[in-house]
Design a protein around this motif. Structure first.
Motif, PDB file in Angstrom:
ATOM      1  N   THR A 181       0.834  -1.210   0.000  1.00 26.35           N
ATOM      2  CA  THR A 181       0.000   0.000   0.000  1.00 26.35           C
ATOM      3  C   THR A 181       0.863   1.252   0.000  1.00 26.35           C
ATOM      4  OG1 THR A 181      -1.785  -1.151   1.172  1.00 26.35           O
ATOM      5  CG2 THR A 181      -1.790   1.263   1.254  1.00 26.35           C
ATOM      6  N   ASN A 182       1.888   1.264   0.857  1.00 28.65           N
ATOM      7  CA  ASN A 182       2.768   2.433   0.938  1.00 28.65           C
ATOM      8  C   ASN A 182       3.560   2.640  -0.349  1.00 28.65           C
ATOM      9  OD1 ASN A 182       2.013   3.269   3.504  1.00 28.65           O
ATOM     10  ND2 ASN A 182       3.562   2.036   4.529  1.00 28.65           N
ATOM     11  N   HIS A 183       3.996   1.554  -0.974  1.00 26.27           N
ATOM     12  CA  HIS A 183       4.720   1.679  -2.244  1.00 26.27           C
ATOM     13  C   HIS A 183       3.834   2.323  -3.315  1.00 26.27           C
ATOM     14  CE1 HIS A 183       8.743   0.082  -2.082  1.00 26.27           C
ATOM     15  NE2 HIS A 183       8.365  -0.991  -1.433  1.00 26.27           N
ATOM     16  N   ARG A 184       2.589   1.893  -3.400  1.00 25.15           N
ATOM     17  CA  ARG A 184       1.702   2.429  -4.427  1.00 25.15           C
ATOM     18  C   ARG A 184       1.385   3.907  -4.174  1.00 25.15           C
ATOM     19  NH1 ARG A 184      -2.928   0.323  -3.879  1.00 25.15           N
ATOM     20  NH2 ARG A 184      -2.627  -1.281  -2.301  1.00 25.15           N
ATOM     21  N   ILE A 185       1.159   4.264  -2.904  1.00 26.90           N
ATOM     22  CA  ILE A 185       0.886   5.666  -2.585  1.00 26.90           C
ATOM     23  C   ILE A 185       2.105   6.531  -2.891  1.00 26.90           C
ATOM     24  CG2 ILE A 185       0.427   7.267  -0.689  1.00 26.90           C
ATOM     25  CD1 ILE A 185      -1.274   5.065   0.598  1.00 26.90           C
ATOM     26  N   ALA A 186       3.292   6.075  -2.471  1.00 27.67           N
ATOM     27  CA  ALA A 186       4.516   6.840  -2.707  1.00 27.67           C
ATOM     28  C   ALA A 186       4.758   7.033  -4.199  1.00 27.67           C
ATOM     29  CB  ALA A 186       5.705   6.133  -2.053  1.00 27.67           C
ATOM     30  N   LYS A 187       4.520   5.987  -4.976  1.00 21.13           N
ATOM     31  CA  LYS A 187       4.740   6.088  -6.426  1.00 21.13           C
ATOM     32  C   LYS A 187       3.822   7.135  -7.049  1.00 21.13           C
ATOM     33  CE  LYS A 187       4.972   3.296 -10.633  1.00 21.13           C
ATOM     34  NZ  LYS A 187       4.854   1.925 -11.200  1.00 21.13           N
ATOM     35  N   ARG A 188       2.561   7.168  -6.622  1.00 22.75           N
ATOM     36  CA  ARG A 188       1.620   8.142  -7.185  1.00 22.75           C
ATOM     37  C   ARG A 188       2.014   9.567  -6.820  1.00 22.75           C
ATOM     38  NH1 ARG A 188      -3.796   4.826  -5.315  1.00 22.75           N
ATOM     39  NH2 ARG A 188      -3.543   3.052  -6.736  1.00 22.75           N
ATOM     40  N   ILE A 189       2.432   9.774  -5.582  1.00 21.74           N
ATOM     41  CA  ILE A 189       2.814  11.122  -5.142  1.00 21.74           C
ATOM     42  C   ILE A 189       4.044  11.607  -5.905  1.00 21.74           C
ATOM     43  CG2 ILE A 189       3.711  12.446  -3.180  1.00 21.74           C
ATOM     44  CD1 ILE A 189       1.897  10.713  -1.380  1.00 21.74           C
TER      45      ILE A 189
END
Length: 384
Positions: free
Chosen positions: A254-262
């Protein structure tokens, strides 16, 4: 910038048995070295070799390089322990935790990771095989699997050591790669990121990454663990062991996907990223007992570290700002008042009447502080 690339080994049953015997041998040797270091109060790598190099080679049948890596692993472990003690991470002098850490030598798990250098491990990337030293002789052409991107990074940037790791019966090599730094572009503004529990991350653009699914997943995992622990049967313990990292993997994904989008959005718009400096928040915040589990399972540090390294890989500027009063201050007029935030979601300024989602308002305050902080720091650099 240093990155690690993890590839999965595909050993045959005989090869897996040799790898397991190797980890058992090197970690029993590490336990012996640790006891000798503790008894002699000798923790430096080269000084420690004089006391135990020959002993562990003879006792455990290690070659020269593995024996030296065992000694270095022990020395590094004590260096980390002493650094944590000096930093106060194990409590004050005389505290139970600190006394326990100082009163006995460091112990190593039978399956603890073992470092390898290029004398003990060689890669054949085209064939996707490795040649690796084991306690039962060198194994050649052991297969591994990895993505095309991982192989490209390994081929171009692999440096220094790789670690052999056994995790839940699977075997991995974790290689260190020295990737060249990408020049940081001068930002045209900043994306402010407010980190939280209800919303894991909220940006100043108004994008909210909800934590509802993650919180629900954690709640399900806690309830399942509670029920299985209450059963105390062999099958329940087996299931607990199989599921023990499921929650952590879900949170990390979850954190990887959020970080990638930001980071992708910041790079696309030519802006930098402003994050709250939340160091020590667990020690500062006081919560009621039912909320403590939620706070201590909140992986904001992991999300921040993911954003940081992804930003560095894309040349996106990153700055940390003081989080004080970002949730109480008005992003329109700057008025600070507790009454500005009547509940978790709502922000309504008592001075100018500005209304916005509370997390979006906080993210805009963070973005503004990022612009100011970047201007101050780079003005100082220009003057120097």
């Amino acid at each position: 910038m240093r990155l690690v690339v993890q590839v999965k080994l595909l050993p045959t049953p005989e090869q897996a048995e040799a790898l397991e015997a190797t980890l058992n041998a090197v970690n029993r040797a590490a336990d012996l070295v640790s006891r000798m270091a503790f008894e002699r109060r000798c923790f430096r790598n080269y000084a420690l070799r004089k006391h135990c190099y020959q002993a562990i080679k003879q006792a455990f049948g290690l070659s020269a390089q593995p024996a030296q890596h065992v000694i270095k692993k022990v020395a590094d472990a004590y260096t980390t322990l002493h650094a944590n003690i000096r930093a106060g991470n194990l409590g004050r002098p005389g505290s139970t935790r600190r006394v326990s850490a100082e009163a006995k030598p460091i112990a190593f798990r039978a399956q603890a990771a073992q470092p390898y250098d290029d004398r003990c491990l060689s890669w054949q990337l085209d064939a996707r095989t490795v040649s690796i030293w084991t306690a039962r002789g060198r194994i050649k052409q052991m297969a591994f699997t990895g993505s095309a991107e991982q192989l490209a990074v390994l081929a171009a940037y692999r440096r220094d050591e790789s670690d052999l790791v056994c995790r839940d019966g699977a075997w991995f090599l974790i290689a260190t790669c020295d990737v060249p730094d990408v020049p940081v572009a001068a930002p045209d503004g900043f994306v402010g990121v407010d980190l939280g529990i209800v919303n894991i991350a909220t940006t100043s653009d108004g994008t909210r990454h909800s934590g509802k699914a993650l919180s629900a997943h954690r709640h399900r995992q806690r309830e399942l663990r509670r029920r299985l622990q209450a059963k105390r049967t062999t099958s329940a313990r087996r299931l607990l062991k199989r599921r023990r990292r499921k929650e952590a993997r879900f949170a990390a994904d979850t954190n990887h996907r959020i970080a990638k989008r930001i980071v992708t959005e910041a790079a696309r718009t030519g802006r930098g990223i402003a994050l709250e400096d939340l160091h020590g928040i667990r020690e500062r915040v006081r919560l009621r007992r039912p909320q403590r589990v939620t706070l201590h399972s909140w992986s904001f540090h992991q999300l921040g570290s993911f954003i940081a390294y992804k930003a560095a890989r894309h040349g996106v500027a990153l700055i940390y700002v003081d989080p004080a009063y970002t949730s109480q201050g008005c992003s329109a007029c700057g008025h600070v008042d507790k009454r500005n935030r009547p509940d978790q979601e709502t922000f309504a300024c008592t001075s100018c009447g500005f209304a916005e989602h509370a997390d979006v308002n906080a993210a805009r305050n963070i973005a503004a502080r990022g612009v100011a902080g970047w201007a101050v720091s780079h003005a100082a650099d220009d003057a120097a």
